[in-house]
Design a protein around this motif. Structure first.
Motif, PDB file in Angstrom:
ATOM      1  N   VAL A  87     -18.865  -1.178 -12.959  1.00 34.80           N
ATOM      2  CA  VAL A  87     -17.745  -1.055 -12.123  1.00 34.80           C
ATOM      3  C   VAL A  87     -18.077  -2.097 -11.034  1.00 34.80           C
ATOM      4  O   VAL A  87     -18.368  -2.887 -11.287  1.00 34.80           O
ATOM      5  CB  VAL A  87     -18.929   0.355 -10.941  1.00 34.80           C
ATOM      6  N   ALA A  88     -16.932  -3.188 -11.475  1.00 38.47           N
ATOM      7  CA  ALA A  88     -16.233  -3.888 -11.220  1.00 38.47           C
ATOM      8  C   ALA A  88     -15.670  -4.383 -10.248  1.00 38.47           C
ATOM      9  O   ALA A  88     -14.256  -3.373  -9.918  1.00 38.47           O
ATOM     10  CB  ALA A  88     -16.141  -4.902 -12.368  1.00 38.47           C
ATOM     11  N   GLY A  89     -15.347  -5.551  -9.185  1.00 40.19           N
ATOM     12  CA  GLY A  89     -14.343  -6.060  -8.569  1.00 40.19           C
ATOM     13  C   GLY A  89     -14.157  -5.431  -7.767  1.00 40.19           C
ATOM     14  O   GLY A  89     -15.072  -4.430  -6.944  1.00 40.19           O
ATOM     15  N   LYS A 124     -12.812 -11.433 -21.738  1.00 39.21           N
ATOM     16  CA  LYS A 124     -13.994 -10.718 -22.672  1.00 39.21           C
ATOM     17  C   LYS A 124     -15.006  -9.686 -21.318  1.00 39.21           C
ATOM     18  O   LYS A 124     -15.540  -8.957 -22.461  1.00 39.21           O
ATOM     19  CB  LYS A 124     -14.799 -11.569 -23.154  1.00 39.21           C
ATOM     20  N   GLU A 125     -15.058 -10.479 -20.496  1.00 37.11           N
ATOM     21  CA  GLU A 125     -16.523 -10.114 -19.428  1.00 37.11           C
ATOM     22  C   GLU A 125     -16.332  -8.808 -18.772  1.00 37.11           C
ATOM     23  O   GLU A 125     -16.924  -8.604 -19.133  1.00 37.11           O
ATOM     24  CB  GLU A 125     -16.202 -11.240 -18.415  1.00 37.11           C
ATOM     25  N   HIS A 126     -15.396  -7.929 -18.791  1.00 34.26           N
ATOM     26  CA  HIS A 126     -14.241  -7.548 -18.725  1.00 34.26           C
ATOM     27  C   HIS A 126     -14.341  -6.025 -19.463  1.00 34.26           C
ATOM     28  O   HIS A 126     -13.751  -4.594 -19.066  1.00 34.26           O
ATOM     29  CB  HIS A 126     -12.842  -7.241 -17.850  1.00 34.26           C
ATOM     30  N   GLY A 127     -15.023  -6.549 -20.547  1.00 28.23           N
ATOM     31  CA  GLY A 127     -14.951  -4.912 -21.272  1.00 28.23           C
ATOM     32  C   GLY A 127     -14.268  -5.547 -22.349  1.00 28.23           C
ATOM     33  O   GLY A 127     -13.645  -5.748 -22.462  1.00 28.23           O
ATOM     34  N   ASP A 128     -14.159  -3.842 -23.219  1.00 29.57           N
ATOM     35  CA  ASP A 128     -13.492  -3.713 -24.250  1.00 29.57           C
ATOM     36  C   ASP A 128     -11.891  -2.951 -23.106  1.00 29.57           C
ATOM     37  O   ASP A 128     -11.057  -3.256 -24.161  1.00 29.57           O
ATOM     38  CB  ASP A 128     -14.186  -2.997 -25.635  1.00 29.57           C
ATOM     39  N   TYR A 129     -12.479  -2.007 -22.044  1.00 26.92           N
ATOM     40  CA  TYR A 129     -10.896  -1.639 -21.474  1.00 26.92           C
ATOM     41  C   TYR A 129     -11.777  -1.196 -20.901  1.00 26.92           C
ATOM     42  O   TYR A 129     -12.688  -2.055 -19.772  1.00 26.92           O
ATOM     43  CB  TYR A 129     -11.305   0.346 -22.245  1.00 26.92           C
ATOM     44  N   ALA A 130     -10.213  -1.186 -19.784  1.00 20.83           N
ATOM     45  CA  ALA A 130     -10.705  -1.121 -18.456  1.00 20.83           C
ATOM     46  C   ALA A 130      -9.857   0.037 -17.287  1.00 20.83           C
ATOM     47  O   ALA A 130      -8.543   0.710 -18.284  1.00 20.83           O
ATOM     48  CB  ALA A 130     -10.722  -2.188 -17.601  1.00 20.83           C
ATOM     49  N   SER A 131      -9.638   0.662 -16.679  1.00 23.65           N
ATOM     50  CA  SER A 131      -8.855   1.099 -16.066  1.00 23.65           C
ATOM     51  C   SER A 131      -8.743   0.946 -14.716  1.00 23.65           C
ATOM     52  O   SER A 131     -10.264   1.226 -13.340  1.00 23.65           O
ATOM     53  CB  SER A 131      -8.950   2.877 -16.883  1.00 23.65           C
TER      54      SER A 131
END
Length: 553
Positions: free
Chosen positions: A82-84, A39-46
């Motif tokens: 922007v993550a990781g 969940k920490e990575h938001g609703d969607y990721a790309s």
RNA sequence: GCCCCCGUAGCUCAGCGGACAGAGCAUUGGACUUCUAAUCCAACGGUCGCAGGUUCGAAUCCUGCCGGGGGCGCCA
């Protein structure tokens, strides 16, 4: 906002960034959007920035930042991080997410359907058991999976023909006729004959239908037992399949191909294409030219045609009927067929990579009371489709057979699938549907309507459980498209189990209907939209598997 | 010998290159005056068969081995 819409939004952002000179890269047609596990990575990721980094000759995080800056201004997107190593993590506005509930309810059973296979003329051939005995458990697997695949293809816009091919001539049929004959005379089945209670039953029924048959000559009797036996057996097979909810558009048998001269035509065609030669008095097809391990005989030295020639005629028949793709669903013991079928297509001038797909289903094992239920053809203890249905019911049988990848050897625990408890995945999913149906009945009795679409306030569905549920509902179209593309109906089943769990958790945390004298609020109505949307998807998904969606349990 | 499938938690299995590997069951401990508790929550549980390679990144792709299942016909 659906994942598909978010995907095209990202594509637009990439296009804008290249136009503005911020990125120097070819704009992709689509980008991958996924629901992150955490969940920490938001609703969607790309991961698009990671994938484009090399071509853009920029560090991934830098590419991600360029896109994030543009995407943050898009309505409906609440935040972009922007993550990781360079993932883009999206948080959607509650209203943009909740909107999906209205869309699903309005689409109804069409929600999740798409055009990924639009117009594809596809032939699905499955089961195809010869009328020498009932459908056994291996055939049952394809009766369930092949049918589900047909439904999936249709949901994706394909033009589907379900086909059943069988032999009503040949040595197997001879052996069957002799076995029925023997049973009628109270004799042992011949070597390589068929045994089992059904043989005697058919013998008795033939005698009843053709009084005096036993007084005729052996030849005449065999002919009658053959003709009537096949008819009775095939009627029984069709009844089993119909009871199971599997229907075929076309039944083709070898004899018809023969009668219509299609074997000769196929042979001539192969000869004209110069793929045929004679050796040791037999006529061979040079399938090794197209990757088969050995050449195959079309006409034996005694001038009898082989099944392979019939297969050739049948393929040609399908080709002439205009199918762009022929799917063959076979048992693991037939995997050796792949090479020759592909070679056959090539001999007829087709590209087998394009026109032929062979799906191989691994074996099915059954257990009961912790002990394996062993099959023995010799002892006549064959586990049939009807046995499975009798033991666990149609819904559980279909679901159990569809739930696993066909690459997997399937273990079915009859006790588990007969149970009406949470251990049984099909009940877990069906229960979720029945639970919603019950809730909606209650709401109707209380006179609470979800109201007009215009009045629906999607932004109220902001609870974590609601967000989880909306996210899961948004995945359905992609699951359907992917299941069709990969020919893997089990993905739908697994998805439904996840969705059912997500709904149960929502139900546990989010009260829908007012308690006591509480007022009906806009949140009540919004949640009714969400419940109905979930019901639609559960029913639609179960429908793709040919499993019922009960209103009550 | 050659070909196909499998090897992921105690069990049954998901996971067509992405973040700390997931679900159900089983085990343990919790939650029902309220919309179906046929439910939910929490804990426990893993060298993703082994070894190399490709990659910024491998359970996933490639190669080789080990283990289990199935198959090799002028049968059908």
């Amino acid at each position: 906002m659906t994942p598909a819409e978010l995907s095209s939004t990202v594509v637009s952002a990439i296009r804008d960034a290249t136009t503005a000179g911020e990125l120097d890269i070819a704009v992709p047609e689509t980008v991958t959007i996924e629901r992150p596990r955490s969940k920490e990575h938001g609703d969607y990721a790309s991961n698009v920035a990671l994938q484009m980094a090399k071509a853009a000759r920029r560090p991934p995080r830098e590419v991600a930042e360029i896109l994030a800056t543009r995407l943050r201004t898009v309505p409906g997107i609440q935040g972009v991080d922007v993550a990781g190593p360079g993932f883009l993590n999206f948080r959607l506005a509650a209203s943009a997410q909740g909107e999906l509930a209205r869309r699903i309810v309005e689409s109804g059973e069409r929600y999740g359907h798409g055009d990924a296979q639009a117009g594809l003329r596809v032939n699905l051939e499955f089961v195809s058991a010869n009328p020498t005995g009932p459908i056994h458990i291996g055939g049952a697997r394809w009766a369930a999976v092949g049918d589900a695949l047909g439904r999936l293809f249709e949901a994706c816009g394909a033009d589907v023909t379900r086909e059943y091919y069988f032999n009503d001539a040949g040595r197997q049929i001879d052996a069957f006729a002799e076995s029925v004959f023997a049973a009628a005379h109270g004799e042992e089945a011949p070597q390589d004959g068929y045994v089992g209670a059904y043989v005697s039953e058919i013998a008795a029924e033939v005698v009843q239908r053709a009084p005096g048959v036993l007084d005729k000559s052996r030849e005449e009797q065999l002919e009658i037992f053959r003709r009537e036996g096949i008819e009775l057996m095939f009627a029984a097979i069709k009844r089993s399949l119909a009871d199971f909810g599997t229907h075929f558009d076309v039944y083709v048998n070898e004899r018809d191909l023969h009668v219509r001269g299609e074997l000769d035509q196929a042979l001539e065609r192969l000869r004209a294409e110069d793929h045929v030669y004679t050796r040791d008095g037999a006529i061979w097809l040079r399938t090794t030219d197209f990757g088969d391990d050995k050449d195959r005989v079309l006409v034996k030295s005694d001038a009898a045609t082989t099944y392979f020639l019939a297969d050739a005629a049948y393929y040609l028949d399908k080709q002439l009927r205009g199918f762009e793709l022929c799917l063959y669903m076979l048992g693991a013991d037939h995997h050796g067929y792949i090479g020759r079928l592909r070679a056959l297509a090539a001999c007829f001038g087709d590209d087998p990579d394009r026109t032929i797909e062979v799906l191989i289903g691994q074996m099915v094992n059954l257990s009961s009371g912790g002990q394996p239920v062993r099959m023995s053809k010799r002892a006549g203890t064959v586990i049939t489709l009807d046995d499975l249905v009798d033991a666990v019911g149609v819904d559980a049988a279909r679901y159990a057979l569809c739930r696993a990848s066909v690459d997997q050897t399937l273990e079915i625990d009859l006790d588990l699938w007969a149970r009406r408890t949470q251990d049984n995945p099909v009940f877990y999913v069906q229960y979720a549907h029945a639970r919603i149906a019950s809730l909606l009945r209650n709401s109707a009795e209380m006179g609470i309507e979800r109201g007009l679409a215009e009045a629906f306030q999607p932004g109220l569905l902001a609870h974590d459980r609601e967000s989880d549920l909306l996210g899961a509902l948004g995945e359905f179209p992609r699951v359907v498209a992917q299941a069709a593309e990969l020919r893997e109906p089990h993905r739908v089943a697994r998805y439904l189990e996840g969705l059912a769990g997500t709904y149960h958790r929502f139900y546990d945390d989010c009260r829908v209907l007012p308690l006591g004298d509480e007022p009906v609020t806009e949140l009540t109505r919004a949640r009714l939209w969400l419940c109905e949307a979930t019901r639609v998807v559960l029913a639609g998904g179960l429908g793709l598997l040919g499993v019922s969606a009960p209103e009550r349990m």
